[in-house]
Enzyme design. Sequence first.
Site, PDB file in Angstrom:
ATOM      1  N   GLY A  22      -0.275  -7.324 -49.631  1.00 40.45           N
ATOM      2  CA  GLY A  22       0.791  -7.840 -50.475  1.00 40.45           C
ATOM      3  C   GLY A  22       1.402  -6.726 -51.304  1.00 40.45           C
ATOM      4  N   GLN A  66       5.711  -3.212 -58.461  1.00 37.52           N
ATOM      5  CA  GLN A  66       4.841  -2.130 -57.996  1.00 37.52           C
ATOM      6  C   GLN A  66       5.641  -0.948 -57.468  1.00 37.52           C
ATOM      7  OE1 GLN A  66       2.200  -4.981 -55.619  1.00 37.52           O
ATOM      8  NE2 GLN A  66       0.827  -3.296 -56.156  1.00 37.52           N
ATOM      9  N   CYS A  90      -5.990  -3.634 -55.321  1.00 35.49           N
ATOM     10  CA  CYS A  90      -4.548  -3.587 -55.544  1.00 35.49           C
ATOM     11  C   CYS A  90      -4.057  -2.183 -55.227  1.00 35.49           C
ATOM     12  CB  CYS A  90      -4.262  -3.939 -56.999  1.00 35.49           C
ATOM     13  SG  CYS A  90      -2.509  -3.948 -57.432  1.00 35.49           S
ATOM     14  N   LEU A  91      -2.905  -2.114 -54.592  1.00 38.74           N
ATOM     15  CA  LEU A  91      -2.310  -0.810 -54.284  1.00 38.74           C
ATOM     16  C   LEU A  91      -1.991  -0.025 -55.561  1.00 38.74           C
ATOM     17  CD1 LEU A  91       0.058  -1.908 -51.377  1.00 38.74           C
ATOM     18  CD2 LEU A  91      -2.122  -0.685 -51.179  1.00 38.74           C
ATOM     19  N   HIS A 127      -2.278 -13.328 -56.594  1.00 40.70           N
ATOM     20  CA  HIS A 127      -2.303 -11.936 -57.046  1.00 40.70           C
ATOM     21  C   HIS A 127      -0.879 -11.402 -57.203  1.00 40.70           C
ATOM     22  CE1 HIS A 127      -4.051  -7.711 -56.864  1.00 40.70           C
ATOM     23  NE2 HIS A 127      -2.772  -7.491 -56.595  1.00 40.70           N
ATOM     24  N   GLU A 128      -0.049 -11.612 -56.178  1.00 41.45           N
ATOM     25  CA  GLU A 128       1.314 -11.066 -56.209  1.00 41.45           C
ATOM     26  C   GLU A 128       2.185 -11.776 -57.232  1.00 41.45           C
ATOM     27  OE1 GLU A 128       1.777  -8.229 -54.879  1.00 41.45           O
ATOM     28  OE2 GLU A 128      -0.045  -8.288 -53.697  1.00 41.45           O
ATOM     29  N   HIS A 154       1.672 -10.371 -60.580  1.00 42.58           N
ATOM     30  CA  HIS A 154       2.419  -9.125 -60.806  1.00 42.58           C
ATOM     31  C   HIS A 154       3.789  -9.405 -61.425  1.00 42.58           C
ATOM     32  CE1 HIS A 154       0.209  -5.688 -59.321  1.00 42.58           C
ATOM     33  NE2 HIS A 154      -0.070  -6.284 -58.170  1.00 42.58           N
TER      34      HIS A 154
END
Length: 158
Positions: free
Chosen positions: A46, A51, A88-89, A130-131, A134
């Site tokens: 994701g 991000q 997470c990225l 999660h996304e 963000h």
Amino acid sequence: MGLRKILTDKEPALHKVCKTVEKFDWKLHKLLDDMRETLIESNGVGLAAPQVGILRRVVLVDTGDEILELVNPELLETDGEQVGAEGCLSVPNKYGLVKRPYYAKVRAQDRDGNWYEAEGEEIVARCFCHELDHLDGILYTQVMERYLTDEELNQDEE
């Protein structure tokens, strides 16, 4: 298309609430295309627009079958519970133990502004939540129970 730089958790943009997308134009299409390329290149599941430094309500979720483009997504329904490792990225090389719903349904717009619904269980439900977090400036590190140790991560891989 082009790769975008993924911001890390120290960047202020990741801690801000994103604005609603109002224009469904070539700029949005380019953002979505760039985010897709960035997600694939980074081997993530994701990616949210903040991000990559864009404070708009846009996320991509790789369901395993397709990459969903979710513009202005809303969480409609959740059910059950799962507790598991989450990464997470924007928080490279760290994983935490996070409680999420087992099932989630979202409503979002596509790149042309058409509304649709998507649902998923397990990793897809985790990724939706999660996304969407963000988009409200929330990182998994703010909702996790604790970081996982290297030993715990190695056990999961075995």
